[in-house]
Design an enzyme around this catalytic site. Structure first.
Site, mmCIF file in Angstrom:
data_model
loop_
_atom_site.group_PDB
_atom_site.id
_atom_site.type_symbol
_atom_site.label_atom_id
_atom_site.label_comp_id
_atom_site.label_asym_id
_atom_site.label_seq_id
_atom_site.Cartn_x
_atom_site.Cartn_y
_atom_site.Cartn_z
ATOM 1 C CD GLU A 220 -32.391 27.641 74.291
ATOM 2 O OE1 GLU A 220 -32.439 28.580 73.493
ATOM 3 O OE2 GLU A 220 -33.554 27.089 74.749
ATOM 4 C CB CYS B 5 -33.377 30.558 76.102
ATOM 5 S SG CYS B 5 -33.903 31.854 74.902
ATOM 6 C CE LYS C 270 -36.476 27.497 77.022
ATOM 7 N NZ LYS C 270 -36.240 27.843 75.714
HETATM 8 N N1 CDT Z 1 -35.100 29.792 73.016
HETATM 9 C C1 CDT Z 1 -35.897 30.740 73.579
HETATM 10 O O1 CDT Z 1 -36.332 30.508 74.635
HETATM 11 N N2 CDT Z 1 -36.207 31.678 73.046
HETATM 12 C C2 CDT Z 1 -37.119 32.724 73.414
HETATM 13 C C3 CDT Z 1 -37.761 33.333 72.117
HETATM 14 C C4 CDT Z 1 -39.000 33.870 72.622
HETATM 15 S S1 CDT Z 1 -40.175 34.102 71.535
HETATM 16 C C5 CDT Z 1 -40.951 32.641 70.983
HETATM 17 C C6 CDT Z 1 -36.489 33.692 74.187
HETATM 18 O O2 CDT Z 1 -37.087 34.056 75.258
HETATM 19 O O3 CDT Z 1 -35.467 34.254 74.013
#
Ligand code: CDT
Length: 312
Positions: free
Chosen positions: A46, A168, A123
């Site tokens: 990502e 993500c 996303k």
């Molecule tokens: N980039 C991303 O989506 N990171 C999230 C962090 C969650 S905490 C706000 C993840 O699910 O890994």
């Protein structure tokens, strides 16, 4: 047998001061390594061209826009497409997308082996918050900088297989996998930037974060009988640690490969897409076993409503 040799190109940290050209040079080195290893498809993380900028509160919109790409490929990324074409390697990369009409998305694209973009995903599950939050130990401003994706969860025919993408936080939501499972997906690729700590819970360890990542990805793979390749941007970005732990997971939910470092690291696995068939025809034969008459809430209700009518 429909074998695809897949490379999961985990990337180490990208500092705020690093140029896209410097990052692309690292990606080219990973692509060359992938070529030597016989890879036919390589997945990058990502927002892989820049630091994870949503950790920074940026008031100036022109500065925000500087973290986005207005076209793909562009001058900085053209060498990546050229090298991928020369190596006959399909690629998937994540980046901030700024559209001609001014919309901002957290986007992942997929190419064929001739470097033509044949798929795009924006996303949908954006984590974090949209205003500066002094209560958190660090910021996660995805809801500020990105609009929720507007393309649904498309599945694409590529390299004689059905492929889909997540990004993500999407990997934590079973609905996302199932939307693609219902289109017969055989390979799901995704990139992530997962902070090693929880900004709202100092007790949450990096090991627990890694466990939750694996748990989500393995469940998504098993419950849809699909390969899942989850690729991290890892390591310490300007004092902010990100978890590594990239994985290639089988349709049985078994981890076949897992990254050992927090740096640029290539995982390689030959994946036979025909291995997805047994699960899809047996325990997860959706047509025979799903009971949609009981799933109404999933598509009509977001938050919790208790049986006594109170909202959670
Ligand atoms: N980039 C991303 O989506 N990171 C999230 C962090 C969650 S905490 C706000 C993840 O699910 O890994």
């Amino acid at each position: 047998m429909r074998e695809i040799v897949i490379g999961a190109a985990q990337m180490g940290p990208i500092q705020r001061a690093d140029t896209r050209e410097a990052v692309v040079a690292r990606m080219l080195a990973l692509l060359d390594q992938a070529k030597d290893a016989g890879c036919q498809l390589v997945i990058f993380p990502e927002l892989c061209l820049t630091t994870f900028f949503p950790r920074w509160y940026i008031a100036d919109q022109a500065e925000v826009d500087s973290w986005f790409e207005t076209e793909m490929p562009n001058a900085a990324t053209q060498p990546l497409f050229n090298r991928a074409r020369a190596h006959s390697i399909a690629i998937s990369i994540g980046y901030g997308e700024l559209t001609p009409d001014g919309r901002h998305f957290n986007t992942q694209i997929l190419t064929d082996r001739q470097a033509n973009i044949i798929g795009k995903y924006r996303k949908i599950h954006l984590p974090g918050h949209d205003e500066y939050d002094p209560e958190r130990s660090f910021q996660h401003l995805e809801k500020r900088y990105f609009a929720p994706g507007d393309l649904g969860f498309p599945v694409f025919r590529n390299m004689d297989a059905w492929m889909g993408m997540l990004i993500c936080n999407d990997r934590r939501w079973p609905e996302a996998y199932r939307e693609m499972g219902l289109q017969g997906v055989e390979l799901i690729v995704l990139g992530y930037n997962t902070p090693s700590g929880n900004s709202q819970n100092a007790d949450e360890t990096p090991e627990m974060r890694d466990f939750h990542s694996d748990l989500s990805v393995q469940a998504g793979a098993y419950q849809n009988s699909a390969f899942v390749v989850a690729v991290a941007k890892a390591g310490n970005e300007d004092g902010h640690p990100l978890n590594g732990g990239s994985v290639i997971v089988s349709p049985d939910g078994v981890i076949l490969q897992k990254a050992k470092t927090l740096g640029d690291e290539l995982l390689v696995q030959a994946c036979d897409m025909d291995a997805t068939a047994f699960g899809k025809a047996s325990v997860f034969d959706f047509k025979r076993h799903r009971r949609i008459e009981h799933y109404g809430r999933i598509a009509t209700q977001t938050g919790v409503i208790y049986p006594d009518g109170k909202e959670g």
